[in-house]
Scaffold this motif. Sequence first.
Motif, short mmCIF file in Angstrom:
data_model
loop_
_atom_site.label_atom_id
_atom_site.label_comp_id
_atom_site.label_asym_id
_atom_site.label_seq_id
_atom_site.Cartn_x
_atom_site.Cartn_y
_atom_site.Cartn_z
N SER A 43 32.08 -31.73 -22.14
CA SER A 43 31.60 -33.09 -22.40
C SER A 43 30.46 -33.08 -23.42
CB SER A 43 31.14 -33.76 -21.10
OG SER A 43 30.08 -33.02 -20.50
N VAL B 141 34.65 -44.29 -12.58
CA VAL B 141 35.25 -44.99 -13.71
C VAL B 141 34.26 -45.08 -14.86
CG1 VAL B 141 36.19 -47.21 -14.50
CG2 VAL B 141 36.85 -46.30 -12.24
N PHE B 142 33.00 -45.36 -14.53
CA PHE B 142 31.95 -45.46 -15.55
C PHE B 142 31.78 -44.12 -16.28
CE2 PHE B 142 27.56 -45.02 -16.94
CZ PHE B 142 27.36 -46.20 -17.64
N ALA C 7 33.97 -41.73 -16.61
CA ALA C 7 35.16 -41.47 -17.42
C ALA C 7 35.09 -42.18 -18.77
CB ALA C 7 36.42 -41.88 -16.67
N CYS C 8 34.38 -43.30 -18.83
CA CYS C 8 34.30 -44.11 -20.05
C CYS C 8 32.96 -43.94 -20.78
CB CYS C 8 34.50 -45.59 -19.73
SG CYS C 8 36.07 -45.95 -18.90
N PRO D 184 30.04 -43.48 -23.19
CA PRO D 184 30.08 -43.34 -24.65
C PRO D 184 29.11 -42.28 -25.19
CG PRO D 184 28.77 -45.24 -24.05
CD PRO D 184 29.30 -44.68 -22.76
N ARG E 56 37.66 -36.21 -19.93
CA ARG E 56 37.64 -37.53 -19.28
C ARG E 56 38.78 -37.68 -18.27
NH1 ARG E 56 34.14 -40.97 -22.14
NH2 ARG E 56 33.56 -40.20 -24.21
N TRP E 57 39.90 -36.99 -18.51
CA TRP E 57 41.04 -37.12 -17.61
C TRP E 57 40.74 -36.61 -16.21
CZ3 TRP E 57 45.13 -40.02 -17.62
CH2 TRP E 57 45.58 -40.56 -18.83
N ILE F 261 39.33 -39.65 -14.63
CA ILE F 261 40.35 -40.69 -14.50
C ILE F 261 41.26 -40.38 -13.32
CG2 ILE F 261 42.39 -41.70 -15.60
CD1 ILE F 261 40.97 -41.28 -18.30
#
Length: 397
Positions: free
Chosen positions: A40, A94-95, A97-98, A100, A168-169, A172
């Motif tokens: 990451s 969820v946050f 995984a997204c 920025p 990220r997967w 998810i």
Amino acid sequence: MPATRPKILDRAPLSITFFVVLALVVLSQLYGALVLGPASALDLGADPGTSELVQSLFGVAYAIGFLVWGPAVDRYGATRCFLIGLTVLLAATVFVACAPSMSWLLGGRIVQGAAAASFAPSVFAYFGARLPTAVRLIAVTVLTSSFLAAAVLAQVLAQLVVLAGSWRWFFILSAITLTLGLVLAMRGLRPTPGSAETGQNATRILAGLLGRLRIVLLLIATLAILGPFIALYAALGHTGHYPDSELLMLRLSALPALIWAGAASPWLTRIRPSTRMITAFTGAALASTLLVITGHSVLGAGFGMLLLATCVSVLAPATIQTLTGMSPEHYGSVTALYTFALFLGASLAALPIPVLATLAQVSTTGLVQVTALIAIPIFLLALTFTIFGSRTPQQPQ
């Protein structure tokens, strides 16, 4: 009077299986970061040094969260706290995984850790309220084994995800599983009562428990259950010596021992918990010694990690059984202190590894041996605390 309508998870085997599967997902959020942190940081263009924070910030928030969720479980009931915590964990996952940027990712990891801390106190208390004593001991052992198995499976899954695509997967897939778990929990779990009086005196209860010498000694020993184990896994990943295929096998090498612990739980629960702790801490020190001697090879490192995992898989359920037996009326609070110590040790263990990696440049595998060498006195010190904690007379209340 009409019969109570059965719930989906009323049967003990189904209930235990549900919580074990969910435990693997929840704990994977901690251990997967050993692999996902560097990936990451690279993807988000962050300083490589921040990769360790992806694991440690979650872990510290996770450990501290137990001190809040434990008394909350005593006051509001296991089921309510479980559902609230799982909902927040799902949103935070969820946050993450997204996310920025690395700063947003680290913030999400803190929330993830704090919410995930609701899981263990809630489930242990739910078992205490809903399962018969004989089944409960087996359930606690199996569940604790799944906590440990997550340390292996999460790293393997994270490595496969990174090799196949984006880090990220991992989050998810975790969010999808948590969603299914939340739906099933809302339909399948029965409410459990809390105690307003217990909750109102949470601080006094925790202070009272920490005022008992036996409990404090065993909590100090608890710090050493997962700490060296996780540090050695982090060391394996930092050596840069093993190709992906060998590293994957090394991460899987401990899994048979963790599966064995769950299968052998009916037999293990017949042995006095303190005896199991003393034997396992002794074995962990010997396993670390073996790693010092043979850790330069893949076979030696794999066998040493297998032996260490066997000892850890015995230690974790034996310790919580010993501690909760000292104050069964405060099951949630005792569990909170135990899990705080257990995962604080696990969370902080990986932080010194980059420094040790610099000091162990004499060989490409020296890092594993240096880490194992440090683990030996830690296990022996924990053994000493366990012996005194088992023999020290109970302190007056």
